[in-house]
Write an enzyme that holds these catalytic residues in place. Structure first.
Site, PDB file in Angstrom:
ATOM      1  N   GLY A  20      43.293 110.908  63.777  1.00 47.04           N
ATOM      2  CA  GLY A  20      42.134 110.054  64.641  1.00 47.04           C
ATOM      3  C   GLY A  20      41.519 111.223  65.382  1.00 47.04           C
ATOM      4  CB  ALA A  22      43.503 112.029  70.319  1.00 50.10           C
ATOM      5  CG  HIS A  49      42.052 101.601  64.834  1.00 50.64           C
ATOM      6  ND1 HIS A  49      42.073 100.552  63.639  1.00 50.64           N
ATOM      7  CD2 HIS A  49      42.198 100.975  66.092  1.00 50.64           C
ATOM      8  CE1 HIS A  49      41.697  99.440  64.674  1.00 50.64           C
ATOM      9  NE2 HIS A  49      41.646  99.751  65.813  1.00 50.64           N
ATOM     10  CD  GLN A 234      41.105  96.777  77.683  1.00 49.61           C
ATOM     11  OE1 GLN A 234      40.384  97.422  76.767  1.00 49.61           O
ATOM     12  NE2 GLN A 234      40.773  97.163  78.954  1.00 49.61           N
ATOM     13  CG  HIS A 236      37.956  93.683  73.323  1.00 50.59           C
ATOM     14  ND1 HIS A 236      36.449  92.658  73.202  1.00 50.59           N
ATOM     15  CD2 HIS A 236      37.167  94.851  73.659  1.00 50.59           C
ATOM     16  CE1 HIS A 236      35.527  93.596  73.472  1.00 50.59           C
ATOM     17  NE2 HIS A 236      35.817  94.659  73.702  1.00 50.59           N
ATOM     18  CG  LEU A 246      35.936  95.218  68.740  1.00 47.68           C
ATOM     19  CD1 LEU A 246      36.592  94.627  70.014  1.00 47.68           C
ATOM     20  CD2 LEU A 246      36.182  96.684  68.809  1.00 47.68           C
ATOM     21  CG  HIS A 344      40.858  96.145  72.003  1.00 49.17           C
ATOM     22  ND1 HIS A 344      40.318  96.503  70.920  1.00 49.17           N
ATOM     23  CD2 HIS A 344      40.044  97.026  73.105  1.00 49.17           C
ATOM     24  CE1 HIS A 344      39.327  97.303  70.838  1.00 49.17           C
ATOM     25  NE2 HIS A 344      39.169  97.855  72.053  1.00 49.17           N
ATOM     26  CE1 TYR A 345      42.721 102.690  73.838  1.00 44.85           C
ATOM     27  CE2 TYR A 345      44.037 102.492  76.152  1.00 44.85           C
ATOM     28  CZ  TYR A 345      43.668 103.152  75.289  1.00 44.85           C
ATOM     29  OH  TYR A 345      43.376 104.606  75.656  1.00 44.85           O
TER      30      TYR A 345
END
Length: 565
Positions: A20, A22, A49, A234, A236, A246, A344-345
């Protein structure tokens, strides 16, 4: 028949696990620094993702904005748990990285005067989120992928990593399965960079793709690296009902309203100054309170974009218009859309310093799988894409420079054979055992029930018990596909093993942190407790489960204050 092991060792100066944003940014920087670098990814890199990131990427580019203001907003949004040296690096280096992305070919939206357009996002004092309509992550990943091709970065796509290799206290490589053949290969590297993204499928539902199973975090944890702040998950505010897909924060950034069943714009009761553009944890909790109080529509609140007009929706929010139409049968131009908070995170991850070094020498991490920590207890929208670029670049450079001082130790396939024995044991189980998919659904439901938006000791304690039961029952999971080519049944079981370990850390850490901070909201400890809990939670692997320690938060400028929006 024993699982096949390739005898030939694959060697690169640096191996990046994850394709991805990063990972690709780290690989690109390592290659620019002269390293022989390879990317190992369980999917084709442009299927990572990162393509699901919609709303944008932050940088203080406005005439009245500053990186200091961006850093303060980030620290405040984190509920003062972010390390302020890391947050300052993130925000100070953001403008340069955004301009570099533009020069690489990212076609950001522009204002009428030709300058980069920036939309408001939650918790931000200025409009500072650069965007490409609502497909920002998709576009950036494709551009960096093109750059990596130009720089001849080697890629091993559709390879699944099953273990890290540690010798003499240093990470020396990894064992990975080529899913096309089912053979296990040994990668020897002077540096390994983890960039495997999040663990969203630990919960159901989640905005995350099915590939987001926390593999890198779990591999690092078992290899002896520390995980940090794993209790902070997290949710969302806007995920589409019933699919959980999302709906970008950009919808609220462009002026969308949240309505309850009475048609009231309820955020005025929870964040009177910022309304829908308060930080994500505040908005998600407000929605959940409205739902729990009976002011819901079939377990949802409504997102209203009708007043924005067709032209804006179809140009800046076209993807979510399409998603709402396809998955919920709702036309955003003329109808309100049902939404609810959804996982979400993950703010926590592999503990690293600001150059990507983990606590295990030779192992680096960047992106969502890492915890620098720039997000603390709550991430601001638009900072995750930024983190992948800034800290992916820094980790790639540091890994390449430090790899140049190392040497290969001439690994053998012995560790790969150990992993083959582990896989053989999985494949030899009875076909009448528990199916992986059933246990994964149970895991997701247990996490949603016991470690959701609101938590308490009773629920978290029940979550710990549920996870112990699930881990015990994993020993009876059966794999019905005994083939070697694209054995997704086997891969799913290995992913589930990773998720169970991480879920145990998350719930154990949540039970231990006896306060409410950011996304970690305890009904039995409703206040933030800086005297007792202004500290990071650090988890280390033991055969009996996670051992928790605590570490200091770096405060350089902004002392903790009451957080209000």
């Amino acid at each position: 028949m024993p699982f096949a092991v390739e005898e030939e060792i694959i060697r690169h100066d640096a191996v990046v696990l994850g394709g991805g944003l990063a990972g690709m940014r780290a690989a690109l920087e390592a290659a620019r620094c002269g390293a022989d670098v390879a990317v190992v990814s369980k999917v084709y890199p442009t299927r990572s993702h990162s393509v699901a990131a919609q709303g944008g990427i932050n940088a203080a580019l406005g005439e009245d904005d500053s990186w200091e203001s961006h850093a303060f907003d980030t620290v405040k949004g984190s509920d003062y748990l972010a390390d302020q040296d890391a947050a300052s690096i993130l925000c100070r280096e953001a403008p340069g990285d955004i301009l570099e992305l533009e020069h690489m070919g990212v076609i950001f939206n522009r204002r009428e005067d030709g300058r980069l357009a920036q939309r408001p996002f939650g918790g931000a004092g200025f409009p500072r989120t650069c965007f490409v309509a609502d497909i920002t992550g998709h576009v950036i990943l494709h551009v960096i992928w093109e750059q990596s091709i130009r720089d001849s970065v080697a890629t091993y796509d559709e390879w699944f990593a099953v273990s890290l290799i540690v010798e003499d206290g240093r990470c020396r490589g990894l064992v990975a399965m080529d899913m096309r053949t089912g053979r296990l290969h040994t990668f020897e590297a002077k540096a390994v960079i983890l960039a495997t993204g999040g663990l969203g499928r630990v919960y159901e539902p989640s905005t995350n793709g099915l590939i987001c199973t926390g593999d890198g975090m779990a591999l690092a944890y078992r290899a002896g690296a520390a995980l940090m702040d794993m209790e902070f998950t997290q949710f969302h505010p806007t995920t589409l009902f019933p699919s959980g897909v999302l709906i970008t924060e950009g919808a609220r950034g462009e002026g969308g309203h949240l309505l309850n069943a009475l048609g009231e714009r309820f955020m005025s009761d929870y964040a009177p100054e910022r309304l829908e553009l308060a930080s994500r944890d505040v908005v998600s909790r407000a929605e959940q309170v409205e739902i729990d109080s009976g002011r819901d529509v079939n377990g949802c609140v409504m997102l209203d974009l009708r007043h924005l007009g067709r032209d804006l929706i179809m140009t800046k929010l076209n993807q979510i218009h399409e998603l709402a139409m396809d998955l919920a049968g709702v036309d955003l131009v003329t109808e309100t859309v049902p939404i609810r908070p959804g996982m979400h995170y993950q703010m926590g991850g592999v503990k690293t310093d600001v150059d990507g070094r983990s606590t295990l020498p030779g192992l680096y991490a960047a992106g969502e799988c890492a915890c620098v920590s720039v997000h603390g207890a709550n991430r601001l929208g638009g900072n995750s894409l930024l983190e992948t670029v800034v800290f992916g670049r820094r980790a790639g450079r540091t890994a390449a420079q430090e790899a140049a001082e190392e040497h290969f130790v001439n690994l053998t396939p012995a560790i790969a054979r150990e992993q083959a024995e582990r896989i053989d044991a999985l494949l030899s189980r009875s076909d009448r055992g528990i199916r992986t998919a059933a246990l994964r659904r149970e895991l997701g439901a247990a996490m949603q029930e016991h470690a959701g938006i609101f938590r308490d000791a009773a629920g978290l304690g029940a979550g710990v018990d549920a996870l112990h039961d699930l881990k015990n029952r994993f020993e009876a999971v059966s794999i019905q596909d005994h083939g070697s080519v694209f054995n997704t049944d086997l891969v799913s079981a290995l992913e589930l093993d990773n998720m169970l370990d991480l879920a145990e850390v998350m719930v154990t850490s949540s039970l231990e942190r006896r306060e409410s901070r950011g996304a970690h909201a305890r009904r039995d400890y409703p206040e933030r407790d800086d005297d007792g809990w202004l500290k990071h939670t650090i988890a280390l692997h033991t055969p009996d489960g996670p051992r928790l320690e605590f570490g200091p938060v770096t405060i350089t400028e902004w002392q903790p204050q009451v957080r209000s929006y």
